[in-house]
Design a protein around this motif. Structure first.
Motif, PDB file in Angstrom:
ATOM      1  N   VAL A  76       0.846  -1.186   0.000  1.00 22.19           N
ATOM      2  CA  VAL A  76       0.000   0.000   0.000  1.00 22.19           C
ATOM      3  C   VAL A  76       0.882   1.236   0.000  1.00 22.19           C
ATOM      4  O   VAL A  76       1.757   1.396   0.864  1.00 22.19           O
ATOM      5  CB  VAL A  76      -0.919   0.018   1.246  1.00 22.19           C
ATOM      6  CG1 VAL A  76      -1.806   1.259   1.237  1.00 22.19           C
ATOM      7  CG2 VAL A  76      -1.771  -1.245   1.293  1.00 22.19           C
ATOM      8  N   LEU A  78       0.846   5.290   0.311  1.00 19.90           N
ATOM      9  CA  LEU A  78      -0.072   6.198   0.993  1.00 19.90           C
ATOM     10  C   LEU A  78       0.535   7.583   1.162  1.00 19.90           C
ATOM     11  O   LEU A  78       1.715   7.721   1.485  1.00 19.90           O
ATOM     12  CB  LEU A  78      -0.405   5.622   2.375  1.00 19.90           C
ATOM     13  CG  LEU A  78      -1.160   6.496   3.366  1.00 19.90           C
ATOM     14  CD1 LEU A  78      -2.613   6.635   2.954  1.00 19.90           C
ATOM     15  CD2 LEU A  78      -1.058   5.903   4.762  1.00 19.90           C
ATOM     16  N   LYS A 312      -9.788   0.076  -0.990  1.00 20.07           N
ATOM     17  CA  LYS A 312      -9.006  -0.593  -2.027  1.00 20.07           C
ATOM     18  C   LYS A 312      -9.102  -2.108  -1.883  1.00 20.07           C
ATOM     19  O   LYS A 312      -9.473  -2.637  -0.824  1.00 20.07           O
ATOM     20  CB  LYS A 312      -7.532  -0.184  -1.943  1.00 20.07           C
ATOM     21  CG  LYS A 312      -7.268   1.305  -2.072  1.00 20.07           C
ATOM     22  CD  LYS A 312      -7.540   1.799  -3.490  1.00 20.07           C
ATOM     23  CE  LYS A 312      -7.287   3.286  -3.617  1.00 20.07           C
ATOM     24  NZ  LYS A 312      -7.542   3.767  -5.008  1.00 20.07           N
ATOM     25  N   LEU A 314      -6.961  -5.513  -1.574  1.00 20.69           N
ATOM     26  CA  LEU A 314      -5.650  -5.913  -1.060  1.00 20.69           C
ATOM     27  C   LEU A 314      -5.554  -7.423  -1.202  1.00 20.69           C
ATOM     28  O   LEU A 314      -5.819  -8.167  -0.264  1.00 20.69           O
ATOM     29  CB  LEU A 314      -5.500  -5.475   0.399  1.00 20.69           C
ATOM     30  CG  LEU A 314      -4.118  -5.612   1.029  1.00 20.69           C
ATOM     31  CD1 LEU A 314      -3.148  -4.602   0.429  1.00 20.69           C
ATOM     32  CD2 LEU A 314      -4.197  -5.414   2.543  1.00 20.69           C
ATOM     33  N   CYS A 366      -4.029   7.023  -2.094  1.00 21.68           N
ATOM     34  CA  CYS A 366      -3.719   5.645  -1.704  1.00 21.68           C
ATOM     35  C   CYS A 366      -3.790   4.761  -2.947  1.00 21.68           C
ATOM     36  O   CYS A 366      -4.766   4.819  -3.702  1.00 21.68           O
ATOM     37  CB  CYS A 366      -4.696   5.150  -0.646  1.00 21.68           C
ATOM     38  SG  CYS A 366      -4.389   3.464  -0.086  1.00 21.68           S
ATOM     39  N   VAL A 368      -2.524   0.618  -4.433  1.00 22.41           N
ATOM     40  CA  VAL A 368      -2.003  -0.687  -4.058  1.00 22.41           C
ATOM     41  C   VAL A 368      -1.225  -1.264  -5.233  1.00 22.41           C
ATOM     42  O   VAL A 368      -1.724  -1.333  -6.363  1.00 22.41           O
ATOM     43  CB  VAL A 368      -3.143  -1.652  -3.672  1.00 22.41           C
ATOM     44  CG1 VAL A 368      -2.587  -3.051  -3.372  1.00 22.41           C
ATOM     45  CG2 VAL A 368      -3.893  -1.111  -2.458  1.00 22.41           C
TER      46      VAL A 368
END
Length: 371
Positions: A76, A78, A312, A314, A366, A368
């Motif tokens: 992630v 950020l 999101k 993950l 953010c 991923v």
């Protein structure tokens, strides 16, 4: 073996082969299989072992091996309020590291930005003094690079990682600070060639829309049209047919609710929505073009219309980041995950990491990366 307290770009690393003559040698193939299982958070250390490992990281060979083995580890990236640098998080391990400082001007640093990942690249789009630009963080080099710019620079667009490419669509074309046009154009980014390619135009002009990748297609959902009207339709780009198809009434819009672009994520090829007005998690029912409520989420999305909340995918989990639902007035970022079941209302959210270091739980950007 060389050690460094300030490991920067892999281009500047000069490892010295250590003497491991007392260690029984492994075959090259077996060594690669072992290295492929090393977590991403530890890869920066591999470059100090020897020239061979450094080369595997620089040329991307190690990541190709991981992909062939089915090892897909999400990280992630950020940027939160109160933070001057981007961070790389692994909520599952609780690890966190700062990325190198992004060498942009003050306008880019203080302005709105949009981000997405594909392959081992993190792309951040925003405005510098001279206009819209893209900065690119490459995991293999642990460095920021400028560009390449989109063929049609834009802001407030939809984006998604679509297999080996990333796709963007819609948004606003501007001159200076003045919006000129709401776009229906689309492009795809190739991380291997670091280049953009035009796609066919969407069927609708839309800004403040969201993108996702489902059923092998790039979906663009919701948003606002050129007349500033809310859009309830979605559309998807069929890569095999090279055309866009419209999906009428794909999303509901709450009248009078000022909101962010739709908060959507795809897990196990199922589309999920964090409905900001109700703080409810919903799953998309493809057969009936409707949504089913699964239960509340553990963060507040309603107080700012969905802005400042990260939602999101993950891996096989959903990730939410923001202010805790049950802790009003406490300005701490909460990070939670769950493995959603489209047929069940029994959501088991797990708090992964609450970080009191943040001055605010507001998430600016953010993304991923799965590598």
């Amino acid at each position: 073996m060389m050690h460094s307290q300030n490991a920067g770009s892999l281009d500047t690393v000069e490892p010295q082969d250590a003497d491991y003559s007392y260690v029984p040698s492994l075959s090259d193939d077996l060594a690669l299989l072992i290295l492929a299982r090393v977590p991403l958070s530890e890869h920066a250390k591999l470059c100090f072992v020897n020239q061979r490992y450094l080369s595997l990281l620089r040329n991307g060979e190690l990541y190709k091996i991981r992909k062939e083995m089915g090892i897909r580890e999400p990280s992630v990236f950020l940027l939160a309020s109160g933070e001057s640098r981007w961070r790389a998080l692994d909520p599952r391990l609780g690890s966190c590291r700062d990325l190198p400082e992004l060498p942009s001007d003050w306008c880019f640093t203080s302005g709105d930005k949009e981000s997405f990942c594909v392959g081992t690249h993190l792309l951040v789009s925003g405005r510098e003094l001279e206009g819209l630009v893209i900065w690119r963080y490459e995991l293999l080099a642990n460095r920021w690079f400028r560009g390449p710019p989109m063929i049609g620079p834009r802001c407030l667009f939809a984006s998604a990682s679509c297999g080996d490419f990333a796709c963007v669509a819609g948004g606003i074309r501007s001159e200076g600070l003045r919006a000129i046009e709401v776009l229906n154009s689309a492009e795809k980014y190739n991380p291997h060639t670091r280049s953009w390619e035009l796609l066919p135009n969407m069927l609708r002009q839309r800004k403040m829309c969201s993108g996702c990748y489902m059923d092998g297609k790039f979906y663009v959902i919701g948003g606002v049209d050129e007349r500033n009207r809310d859009l309830t339709c979605g559309e998807f780009y069929d890569m095999e047919r090279n055309v866009w198809d419209l999906v009428p009434d794909m999303i509901n819009v709450t009248p009078g609710f000022a909101r962010s672009p739709p908060l959507v994520a795809v897990v196990n090829n199922e589309l999920y929505l964090l409905d900001a007005p109700s703080n409810q998690l919903k799953v998309y029912l493809k057969g009936s073009n409707s949504w089913r409520e699964l239960g509340p989420v553990p963060v507040r999305a309603d107080d700012r219309g969905g802005w400042g909340v990260a939602f999101k995918s993950l891996g096989n989990e959903l990730l939410v980041m923001g202010s805790a639902q049950n802790a009003p007035g406490i300005r701490v970022m909460t990070i939670c995950t769950c493995c959603p079941n489209p047929g069940s209302n029994n959501l088991q959210w797990q708090v992964r990491r609450s970080n009191g270091h943040h001055s605010s739980p507001f998430v600016f950007n953010c993304s991923v990366m799965v590598a």
